[in-house]
Design a protein around this motif. Structure first.
Motif, PDB file in Angstrom:
ATOM      1  N   UNK A 156     -21.599  -8.829   5.839  1.00 22.82           N
ATOM      2  CA  UNK A 156     -21.935 -10.215   6.206  1.00 22.82           C
ATOM      3  C   UNK A 156     -22.810 -10.880   5.277  1.00 22.82           C
ATOM      4  N   UNK A 157     -23.503 -10.056   3.907  1.00 24.62           N
ATOM      5  CA  UNK A 157     -24.124 -10.845   3.100  1.00 24.62           C
ATOM      6  C   UNK A 157     -23.599 -11.281   1.613  1.00 24.62           C
ATOM      7  N   UNK A 158     -22.311 -11.156   1.747  1.00 26.05           N
ATOM      8  CA  UNK A 158     -21.615 -12.053   0.748  1.00 26.05           C
ATOM      9  C   UNK A 158     -21.947 -11.240  -0.775  1.00 26.05           C
ATOM     10  N   UNK A 159     -21.236 -10.699  -2.097  1.00 27.42           N
ATOM     11  CA  UNK A 159     -21.610 -10.510  -2.681  1.00 27.42           C
ATOM     12  C   UNK A 159     -22.662 -10.660  -3.800  1.00 27.42           C
ATOM     13  N   UNK A 204     -24.864  -5.652  14.807  1.00 26.17           N
ATOM     14  CA  UNK A 204     -25.780  -5.664  13.998  1.00 26.17           C
ATOM     15  C   UNK A 204     -26.592  -7.011  13.564  1.00 26.17           C
ATOM     16  N   UNK A 205     -27.342  -7.544  13.339  1.00 24.00           N
ATOM     17  CA  UNK A 205     -28.162  -8.791  12.372  1.00 24.00           C
ATOM     18  C   UNK A 205     -28.549  -8.923  11.585  1.00 24.00           C
ATOM     19  N   UNK A 206     -27.944  -9.115  10.697  1.00 24.45           N
ATOM     20  CA  UNK A 206     -28.459  -9.524   9.145  1.00 24.45           C
ATOM     21  C   UNK A 206     -29.427 -10.199   8.711  1.00 24.45           C
ATOM     22  N   UNK A 239     -22.641   0.439   4.418  1.00 21.43           N
ATOM     23  CA  UNK A 239     -23.327  -0.869   3.810  1.00 21.43           C
ATOM     24  C   UNK A 239     -22.061  -1.400   3.203  1.00 21.43           C
ATOM     25  N   UNK A 240     -20.968  -1.204   3.748  1.00 22.16           N
ATOM     26  CA  UNK A 240     -20.309  -2.317   3.255  1.00 22.16           C
ATOM     27  C   UNK A 240     -20.349  -3.349   4.802  1.00 22.16           C
ATOM     28  N   UNK A 241     -20.876  -2.972   6.124  1.00 18.45           N
ATOM     29  CA  UNK A 241     -20.735  -3.650   6.119  1.00 18.45           C
ATOM     30  C   UNK A 241     -22.021  -5.418   5.919  1.00 18.45           C
ATOM     31  N   UNK A 242     -23.045  -4.202   5.678  1.00 20.24           N
ATOM     32  CA  UNK A 242     -23.998  -5.835   4.600  1.00 20.24           C
ATOM     33  C   UNK A 242     -23.163  -6.404   3.437  1.00 20.24           C
ATOM     34  N   UNK A 243     -22.448  -5.933   3.217  1.00 14.59           N
ATOM     35  CA  UNK A 243     -21.784  -6.486   2.019  1.00 14.59           C
ATOM     36  C   UNK A 243     -21.023  -7.834   2.352  1.00 14.59           C
ATOM     37  N   UNK A 258     -31.017  -9.238  -1.904  1.00  9.88           N
ATOM     38  CA  UNK A 258     -31.276 -10.394  -2.422  1.00  9.88           C
ATOM     39  C   UNK A 258     -32.271  -9.122  -3.515  1.00  9.88           C
ATOM     40  N   UNK A 259     -31.380  -8.060  -4.428  1.00  6.44           N
ATOM     41  CA  UNK A 259     -32.513  -7.377  -5.063  1.00  6.44           C
ATOM     42  C   UNK A 259     -33.215  -6.781  -4.975  1.00  6.44           C
ATOM     43  N   UNK A 260     -32.949  -5.912  -3.453  1.00  3.50           N
ATOM     44  CA  UNK A 260     -34.448  -4.936  -3.120  1.00  3.50           C
ATOM     45  C   UNK A 260     -33.319  -4.281  -2.995  1.00  3.50           C
ATOM     46  N   UNK A 261     -33.881  -2.612  -3.397  1.00  2.64           N
ATOM     47  CA  UNK A 261     -33.011  -1.715  -3.028  1.00  2.64           C
ATOM     48  C   UNK A 261     -33.720  -1.017  -1.899  1.00  2.64           C
ATOM     49  N   UNK A 262     -32.508  -0.329  -1.121  1.00  4.80           N
ATOM     50  CA  UNK A 262     -32.809   0.544  -0.461  1.00  4.80           C
ATOM     51  C   UNK A 262     -31.800   1.604  -0.027  1.00  4.80           C
TER      52      UNK A 262
END
Length: 227
Positions: free
Chosen positions: A111-114, A216-218, A105-109, A87-91
């Motif tokens: 779960x969160x979507x593009x 994992x819970x996004x 990183x792939x899991x975040x993508x 959501x535009x915040x960088x980690x």
């Protein structure tokens, strides 16, 4: 000699290997006035003779070491890290090889979507100070991510990742973050980087993440990072 814009600096480098040239091609800089750093190959033959690996792999590692040393002179730090925006915040996700940085990183993508998550880098990234905050760039030594030739990303947090029996994430202090970073480097390398590393880590929130892909819970992940 070709020139490339990487991590806010201009570099000269001329590889003869097609795979390496392809990785660097997105960073090519056609017009530049100012200082240029030579990613030189003067000691490459000796390096290759002392290491049992393919010529291409040796060149990647040799140039990466020069790249890291030159960045350090400019108070910039090369990290073995993945970088994501949520959501535009960088980690920046830092960890030893095999701890699951790219997988997470792939899991975040997934779960969160593009529309929510982007992968900026998956292997090698550079952090540096910009006024009162940290900034980060991808590099050509990453296999995936976004070319950061023309822009950088403001860092909202640095996450130290480690495999665990269950998923957990929590904020840690500067001292703990430094200990974790120190454990990822040989002693001779740490002696070179610890001053710059300490300065940069103090400029960002830092977190410890135990990586378990099953539970994992996004939503919890975002809640902790937004806390």
């Amino acid at each position: 000699m070709l020139r490339y814009k990487i991590a806010g600096e201009t570099w000269e480098y001329n590889s003869r290997r097609d795979n390496i040239k392809k990785q660097f091609s997105q960073y090519e800089c056609l017009n530049h006035n100012g200082d240029v750093i030579n990613l030189g190959m003067e000691g490459f033959v000796d390096f290759m003779n002392h290491h049992s690996m393919s010529d291409e792999q040796a060149e990647r590692i040799y140039t990466l070491q020069i790249f890291a040393d030159e960045l350090l002179k400019r108070e910039k730090l090369l990290l073995h890290a993945a970088v994501v925006t949520v959501r535009s915040r960088c980690f920046v996700i830092v960890g030893r090889p095999g701890e699951g940085k790219s997988t997470f990183a792939g899991l975040l993508l997934e779960k969160g979507g593009q529309n929510c998550v982007s992968i900026i880098a998956d292997d090698r990234a550079v952090i540096a100070q910009n006024d009162n905050h940290l900034e980060v760039w991808n590099t050509p030594w990453s296999k995936k991510g976004i070319c950061c030739k023309e822009r950088n990303y403001a860092v909202d947090g640095i996450i130290f990742i480690e495999k665990g029996q269950r998923y957990e994430i929590y904020e840690i202090n500067d001292e703990k973050a430094m200990k974790m970073l120190k454990s990822m480097y040989p002693h001779n390398v740490w002696e070179k980087i610890y001053v710059v590393a300490g300065k940069l880590l103090k400029m960002s929130k830092t977190y410890k993440l135990f990586n378990n892909l099953i539970d994992f819970d996004i939503n919890d992940f975002e809640k902790v990072l937004n806390g």
